[in-house]
Design a protein around this motif. Structure first.
Motif, PDB file in Angstrom:
ATOM      1  N   GLU A 103     104.424   7.865  31.234  1.00 27.89           N
ATOM      2  CA  GLU A 103     104.431   6.931  32.370  1.00 27.89           C
ATOM      3  C   GLU A 103     103.084   7.153  33.391  1.00 27.89           C
ATOM      4  OE1 GLU A 103     108.071   6.586  34.485  1.00 27.89           O
ATOM      5  OE2 GLU A 103     109.162   5.684  32.546  1.00 27.89           O
ATOM      6  N   VAL A 104     102.596   6.015  33.802  1.00 26.48           N
ATOM      7  CA  VAL A 104     101.488   6.181  34.746  1.00 26.48           C
ATOM      8  C   VAL A 104     102.540   6.394  36.044  1.00 26.48           C
ATOM      9  CG1 VAL A 104      99.691   5.164  36.045  1.00 26.48           C
ATOM     10  CG2 VAL A 104      99.800   4.699  33.397  1.00 26.48           C
ATOM     11  N   GLN A 105     102.145   7.394  36.863  1.00 24.73           N
ATOM     12  CA  GLN A 105     103.137   7.857  37.954  1.00 24.73           C
ATOM     13  C   GLN A 105     102.152   8.603  38.761  1.00 24.73           C
ATOM     14  OE1 GLN A 105     106.516   9.957  36.940  1.00 24.73           O
ATOM     15  NE2 GLN A 105     107.436   8.348  36.040  1.00 24.73           N
ATOM     16  N   PRO A 106     102.264   8.554  40.208  1.00 24.15           N
ATOM     17  CA  PRO A 106     101.313   9.446  41.062  1.00 24.15           C
ATOM     18  C   PRO A 106     101.798  10.793  40.956  1.00 24.15           C
ATOM     19  CG  PRO A 106     103.098   8.264  42.419  1.00 24.15           C
ATOM     20  CD  PRO A 106     103.011   7.903  40.927  1.00 24.15           C
ATOM     21  N   ARG A 107     100.670  11.709  41.315  1.00 29.10           N
ATOM     22  CA  ARG A 107     100.818  13.037  41.256  1.00 29.10           C
ATOM     23  C   ARG A 107     101.814  13.653  42.587  1.00 29.10           C
ATOM     24  NH1 ARG A 107      97.229  16.219  38.402  1.00 29.10           N
ATOM     25  NH2 ARG A 107      95.719  14.813  36.970  1.00 29.10           N
ATOM     26  N   ILE A 108     102.470  14.497  42.307  1.00 28.23           N
ATOM     27  CA  ILE A 108     103.418  15.270  43.350  1.00 28.23           C
ATOM     28  C   ILE A 108     102.492  16.152  44.066  1.00 28.23           C
ATOM     29  CG2 ILE A 108     105.357  16.671  43.820  1.00 28.23           C
ATOM     30  CD1 ILE A 108     106.834  15.796  41.634  1.00 28.23           C
ATOM     31  N   VAL A 109     102.372  15.958  45.609  1.00 29.83           N
ATOM     32  CA  VAL A 109     101.849  16.627  46.292  1.00 29.83           C
ATOM     33  C   VAL A 109     102.933  17.735  46.828  1.00 29.83           C
ATOM     34  CG1 VAL A 109     100.565  16.802  48.494  1.00 29.83           C
ATOM     35  CG2 VAL A 109     100.127  14.768  46.941  1.00 29.83           C
ATOM     36  N   GLN A 110     102.905  18.975  46.440  1.00 29.10           N
ATOM     37  CA  GLN A 110     103.951  19.906  46.760  1.00 29.10           C
ATOM     38  C   GLN A 110     103.494  20.554  48.140  1.00 29.10           C
ATOM     39  OE1 GLN A 110     104.536  21.708  42.796  1.00 29.10           O
ATOM     40  NE2 GLN A 110     106.516  22.177  43.794  1.00 29.10           N
ATOM     41  N   PRO A 111     104.339  20.730  49.127  1.00 22.21           N
ATOM     42  CA  PRO A 111     103.743  21.793  50.032  1.00 22.21           C
ATOM     43  C   PRO A 111     103.873  23.047  49.715  1.00 22.21           C
ATOM     44  CG  PRO A 111     106.141  20.897  50.516  1.00 22.21           C
ATOM     45  CD  PRO A 111     105.701  20.162  49.407  1.00 22.21           C
ATOM     46  N   ALA A 112     102.901  23.929  50.300  1.00 22.30           N
ATOM     47  CA  ALA A 112     102.713  25.358  49.831  1.00 22.30           C
ATOM     48  C   ALA A 112     104.099  25.919  50.324  1.00 22.30           C
ATOM     49  CB  ALA A 112     101.671  26.068  50.657  1.00 22.30           C
ATOM     50  N   ALA A 113     104.573  26.729  49.524  1.00 19.07           N
ATOM     51  CA  ALA A 113     105.782  27.581  49.737  1.00 19.07           C
ATOM     52  C   ALA A 113     105.515  28.701  50.949  1.00 19.07           C
ATOM     53  CB  ALA A 113     106.388  28.546  48.524  1.00 19.07           C
ATOM     54  N   ALA A 114     106.604  28.846  51.918  1.00 17.11           N
ATOM     55  CA  ALA A 114     106.422  29.871  52.749  1.00 17.11           C
ATOM     56  C   ALA A 114     106.130  31.177  52.270  1.00 17.11           C
ATOM     57  CB  ALA A 114     107.597  29.862  53.854  1.00 17.11           C
ATOM     58  N   ARG A 115     105.386  31.937  52.892  1.00 18.00           N
ATOM     59  CA  ARG A 115     104.927  33.277  52.048  1.00 18.00           C
ATOM     60  C   ARG A 115     106.035  34.287  52.604  1.00 18.00           C
ATOM     61  NH1 ARG A 115     102.923  37.843  53.233  1.00 18.00           N
ATOM     62  NH2 ARG A 115     101.891  39.016  51.906  1.00 18.00           N
ATOM     63  N   MET A 116     106.701  34.953  51.695  1.00 18.63           N
ATOM     64  CA  MET A 116     107.740  35.945  52.143  1.00 18.63           C
ATOM     65  C   MET A 116     106.955  37.325  52.379  1.00 18.63           C
ATOM     66  SD  MET A 116     110.646  34.557  51.935  1.00 18.63           S
ATOM     67  CE  MET A 116     110.306  32.754  52.418  1.00 18.63           C
ATOM     68  N   PRO A 117     107.554  38.176  53.414  1.00 15.43           N
ATOM     69  CA  PRO A 117     106.761  39.272  53.605  1.00 15.43           C
ATOM     70  C   PRO A 117     107.146  40.404  52.613  1.00 15.43           C
ATOM     71  CG  PRO A 117     108.703  38.970  55.044  1.00 15.43           C
ATOM     72  CD  PRO A 117     108.408  37.712  54.352  1.00 15.43           C
ATOM     73  N   TYR A 118     106.371  40.951  51.910  1.00 14.10           N
ATOM     74  CA  TYR A 118     106.824  41.768  50.757  1.00 14.10           C
ATOM     75  C   TYR A 118     105.960  43.371  51.210  1.00 14.10           C
ATOM     76  CZ  TYR A 118     109.430  38.543  48.266  1.00 14.10           C
ATOM     77  OH  TYR A 118     110.178  37.422  48.016  1.00 14.10           O
ATOM     78  N   ASN A 119     106.476  44.194  50.785  1.00 17.25           N
ATOM     79  CA  ASN A 119     105.829  45.705  50.932  1.00 17.25           C
ATOM     80  C   ASN A 119     104.985  45.816  49.422  1.00 17.25           C
ATOM     81  OD1 ASN A 119     106.816  46.145  53.280  1.00 17.25           O
ATOM     82  ND2 ASN A 119     108.314  47.343  52.586  1.00 17.25           N
ATOM     83  N   ALA A 120     103.813  46.475  49.553  1.00 21.58           N
ATOM     84  CA  ALA A 120     103.107  46.880  48.443  1.00 21.58           C
ATOM     85  C   ALA A 120     102.498  48.014  48.761  1.00 21.58           C
ATOM     86  CB  ALA A 120     102.112  45.620  48.089  1.00 21.58           C
ATOM     87  N   PRO A 121     101.809  48.534  47.623  1.00 25.90           N
ATOM     88  CA  PRO A 121     101.104  49.879  48.031  1.00 25.90           C
ATOM     89  C   PRO A 121      99.983  49.925  48.920  1.00 25.90           C
ATOM     90  CG  PRO A 121     101.401  49.812  45.523  1.00 25.90           C
ATOM     91  CD  PRO A 121     102.004  48.502  46.106  1.00 25.90           C
ATOM     92  N   GLY A 122     100.131  50.572  49.933  1.00 26.69           N
ATOM     93  CA  GLY A 122      99.046  50.311  50.836  1.00 26.69           C
ATOM     94  C   GLY A 122      99.290  49.172  52.028  1.00 26.69           C
ATOM     95  N   TRP A 123     100.277  48.334  51.755  1.00 27.58           N
ATOM     96  CA  TRP A 123     100.565  47.074  52.707  1.00 27.58           C
ATOM     97  C   TRP A 123     102.037  47.166  53.061  1.00 27.58           C
ATOM     98  CZ3 TRP A 123      98.904  41.748  50.766  1.00 27.58           C
ATOM     99  CH2 TRP A 123      99.177  40.722  51.656  1.00 27.58           C
ATOM    100  N   ASN A 124     102.557  47.729  54.131  1.00 29.11           N
ATOM    101  CA  ASN A 124     103.934  47.715  54.332  1.00 29.11           C
ATOM    102  C   ASN A 124     104.297  46.594  55.744  1.00 29.11           C
ATOM    103  OD1 ASN A 124     104.129  49.860  53.052  1.00 29.11           O
ATOM    104  ND2 ASN A 124     103.594  51.296  54.754  1.00 29.11           N
ATOM    105  N   GLU A 125     104.229  45.662  55.272  1.00 28.69           N
ATOM    106  CA  GLU A 125     104.432  44.433  56.125  1.00 28.69           C
ATOM    107  C   GLU A 125     105.964  44.093  56.433  1.00 28.69           C
ATOM    108  OE1 GLU A 125     103.569  39.600  55.719  1.00 28.69           O
ATOM    109  OE2 GLU A 125     103.311  40.752  53.888  1.00 28.69           O
ATOM    110  N   ARG A 126     106.737  44.700  55.673  1.00 26.93           N
ATOM    111  CA  ARG A 126     108.102  44.475  56.022  1.00 26.93           C
ATOM    112  C   ARG A 126     108.977  45.887  56.207  1.00 26.93           C
ATOM    113  NH1 ARG A 126     112.100  44.863  52.830  1.00 26.93           N
ATOM    114  NH2 ARG A 126     110.800  44.566  50.891  1.00 26.93           N
ATOM    115  N   THR A 127     108.474  46.840  57.234  1.00 23.84           N
ATOM    116  CA  THR A 127     108.871  48.084  57.475  1.00 23.84           C
ATOM    117  C   THR A 127     110.106  48.070  58.164  1.00 23.84           C
ATOM    118  OG1 THR A 127     106.766  48.741  57.821  1.00 23.84           O
ATOM    119  CG2 THR A 127     108.317  50.287  58.733  1.00 23.84           C
TER     120      THR A 127
END
Length: 193
Positions: A103-127
């Motif tokens: 079907e011809v339909q408009p594209r969905i414009v999805q808002p960006a998901a909120a970024r979750m704070p995660y820890n990674a090597p060298g990046w301690n965002e959620r201490t």
């Protein structure tokens, strides 16, 4: 061909009640009458009774009528019957017996998901804090369904590369709508039969 999303799928199963409960637990919104919605895609799934688990119907979205024309021309060359009006084209896939509508339909414009704070090597965002998933109070919501995998035991009768519904720009897509997904989405899980 600009197929840009999975608009709707209908799955047939022997046990409709258990399967419906599974998809509600999975994070789809139960709309009643065995219909389910995603957060960004709206109503996208319907569960119906069938003797065995199978995809009954698939609706894909296209950008314009030219896309329908290209699909129709390819189906004509393969002598596959279809029905077309100004905004949709419908055919039954001979290899899987799935009714496919584009079907011809408009594209969905999805808002960006909120970024979750995660820890990674060298990046301690959620201490000193628990991960957001541990503290979540509400259920996870599926944003949209974006992939459908079709399979057939009769590969000789309908090779995937010959099917114009699954071929985009001359490149065969193993997953029917991998070209549809423009962002990370959740794949529909198998669930109970």
């Amino acid at each position: 061909m600009a197929l840009h999303r999975v608009a709707h799928i209908t799955i047939g199963v022997p046990n409709v009640a258990d399967t419906s409960a599974y998809y509600a637990d999975f994070g789809l919104t139960d709309l009643g009458d065995r219909r389910f919605a995603t957060a960004d895609g709206g109503e996208q799934l319907k569960i119906v009774h069938a003797a065995r688990r199978r995809l009954e119907e698939l609706t894909l979205s296209a950008d314009d009528q030219d896309d329908l024309g290209r699909i129709g021309s390819a189906l004509d060359r393969l002598e596959v019957p279809f029905v077309r009006d100004t905004h949709r084209l419908r055919a039954v896939d001979p290899g899987t017996e799935v009714t496919v509508t584009v079907e011809v339909q408009p594209r969905i414009v999805q808002p960006a998901a909120a970024r979750m704070p995660y820890n990674a090597p060298g990046w301690n965002e959620r201490t000193g804090e628990r991960a957001p998933g541990v503290l979540r109070e509400g259920p996870v919501r599926v944003r949209r369904l974006g992939h459908v995998v079709l399979g057939s035991t009769d590969q000789e009768a309908w090779p995937l590369s010959a099917n114009p519904l699954w071929t985009t720009s001359g490149t065969t897509e193993r997953v029917s709508c991998s070209s549809v997904s423009t962002s990370r989405t959740t794949t529909t899980p198998a669930g109970p039969t």
